[in-house]
Scaffold this active site. Structure first.
Site, mmCIF file in Angstrom:
data_model
loop_
_atom_site.group_PDB
_atom_site.id
_atom_site.type_symbol
_atom_site.label_atom_id
_atom_site.label_comp_id
_atom_site.label_asym_id
_atom_site.label_seq_id
_atom_site.Cartn_x
_atom_site.Cartn_y
_atom_site.Cartn_z
ATOM 1 N N GLY A 103 13.106 67.279 64.321
ATOM 2 C CA GLY A 103 12.392 66.973 65.568
ATOM 3 C C GLY A 103 12.677 68.028 66.613
ATOM 4 O O GLY A 103 13.237 69.083 66.304
ATOM 5 N N ASN A 104 12.283 67.747 67.840
ATOM 6 C CA ASN A 104 12.589 68.673 68.924
ATOM 7 C C ASN A 104 12.807 67.889 70.213
ATOM 8 O O ASN A 104 12.683 66.669 70.231
ATOM 9 C CB ASN A 104 11.486 69.730 69.072
#
Ligand code: CTP
Length: 410
Positions: free
Chosen positions: A215-216
């Site tokens: 993810g980020n």
């Protein structure tokens, strides 16, 4: 700074309900009333019982366009709140106490002010005023965030001397600022009513196994701010998002998780859209094959093979109709303008928002951004530190009125 007189022109001939609630700064609402009338607005004042502890209804009746109302039941009309709410082009609450903010946020309607707020479909502008401790209380912060997410406009208080001689944040904004904000809201309301807008928000999650993902740090705040602002300005909005936050009630939310899901939802919605804003942080790579069961530590360090995800913005650029307007974001840590310009050309977008994700007050998770807007005609507009809510309106202003050509792109 004094507002320019042409800014106030948006008030001419418009119906404004001015709700005054009970704080010491209610006396300044008299000045707000006078300035609104001077700018040509038709002003209907409404005072709560508490407001009348600080200032009399007669004062407002003398200055406004019609007599001040103070009760759901006392006046000649049977249902004043619906008449006021339906007839308003704008409702202003100044000062807005913690009490009225709390009641409005939670749908409590027990007097003419709160009943009018619930009965209206017009834009609402609140100008809070209270002691610093109350202004900073999480309940007030959350209630205001809820209202802002529903498209309510807020003129934040200023710092200065408060009742009882204390000094701090919470003093009602100056009357001229409230009136300028009212004019700005009116000049914007409905200006995007003819547009269908698709916005993406949040970071995608690419599964490694059923419990882990790549993810980020994207919080989705920028995308939500754009969706909220577009809906408040009358657009028909679809929000394709990986994160969930309160949003303007007219926004249709499509929940997605992965880049593939976001691509499918966005490309489908874009077919009938006039404007597409790719504010999401889409993962560039995903695990080639997610493990069907949880990877176990005992099995050793896993080898995760990555493959590229679809570049949604590039696909949108390839499929773009001549009458469609495409907005991209470029999250950069270095050479923001140069990198954003390269992405603008490569992905065939109309407007690229370059933002500096390295500084602490810009980019991921925070409420502010430092951005440069680049358009396909070579227009460049750089903003210092602005809130994401403000930046959303600036981007939509550009969508509504593309920048005049400033020179050939490099
Ligand atoms: N974008 C997209 N699909 C992807 C990656 C990015 O639609 N798979 C969009 C983003 O939503 C954004 C724009 O492309 O509007 C630029 O994203 P950014 O991450 O800044 O750039 P990338 O093209 O991914 O390039 P790099 O990560 O190498 O800077």
């Amino acid at each position: 700074m004094q507002p320019r007189s042409d800014v106030l022109a948006a008030l001419r001939g418009r119906s404004v309900v001015l709700c005054v609630t009970g704080g010491i700064s209610a006396y300044k609402a008299v000045e707000v009333c006078r300035r609104l009338v001077d700018a040509g607005a038709h002003v209907a004042p409404v005072l709560t019982d508490d407001a009348q502890q600080f200032v009399g209804a007669t004062t407002f009746s003398a200055l406004a366009s019609e007599p001040a109302r103070t009760s759901l039941f006392a006046g000649p009309e049977a249902i004043p709140h619906t008449r006021l709410g339906q007839g308003a082009d704008l409702v202003v609450v100044a000062p807005a106490t913690a009490k009225v903010i709390g009641k409005y946020a939670h749908g409590i309607s027990d007097d003419l002010v709160t009943a009018t707020l619930l009965a209206t479909r017009a834009p609402v502008l609140v100008a809070p005023a209270m002691h610093t401790e109350m202004w900073e209380h999480p309940a007030v912060v959350d209630n205001l965030a809820l209202l802002a997410a529903r498209g309510v406009h807020v003129v934040p208080p200023e710092s200065g001397r408060l009742a009882g001689g204390d000094v701090g944040a919470g003093r009602l904004a100056a009357p001229e600022r409230i009136v300028a904000a009212a004019a700005e809201v009116l000049s914007r309301s409905g200006d995007l009513a003819d547009l269908r807008v698709v916005v993406t928000a949040g970071g995608t999650r690419e599964p490694i196994d059923p419990v882990r993902y790549i993810g980020n740090r994207s919080s989705g705040k920028m995308g939500y701010a754009i969706a909220d602002a577009a809906a408040a300005r009358g657009a028909d909005v679809v929000l394709v998002t990986t994160v969930h936050r309160p949003v303007h009630p007219r926004v249709r939310v499509e929940a997605v998780v992965t880049a593939d899901e976001m691509a499918a939802a966005t490309l489908a919605a874009a077919e009938s859209a006039d404007v597409v804003v790719m504010a999401a942080a889409v993962a560039d790579f995903r695990p080639k094959a997610a493990a069907p069961a949880k990877l176990k530590k005992a099995d050793g360090v896993p080898e995760i093979v990555l493959e590229p995800t679809p570049d949604i913005l590039r696909l949108l650029g390839e499929r773009k109709r001549a009458d469609q307007y495409l907005v991209g974001f470029a999250a950069e840590t270095d050479d923001v303008q140069e990198n954003a310009a390269a992405k603008l050309a490569a992905k065939r977008v109309d407007l690229m928002v370059g933002n500096d994700v390295r500084s602490e007050d810009s980019g991921f998770e925070v409420d502010t951004n430092r951005a440069v807007l680049l358009d396909a005609d070579g227009g460049v507009e750089e903003f210092g530190l602005v809130t994401k809510v403000r930046l959303a309106d600036l981007i939509l202003d550009r969508v509504r009125t593309p920048h005049p050509r400033q020179g050939a792109p490099e």
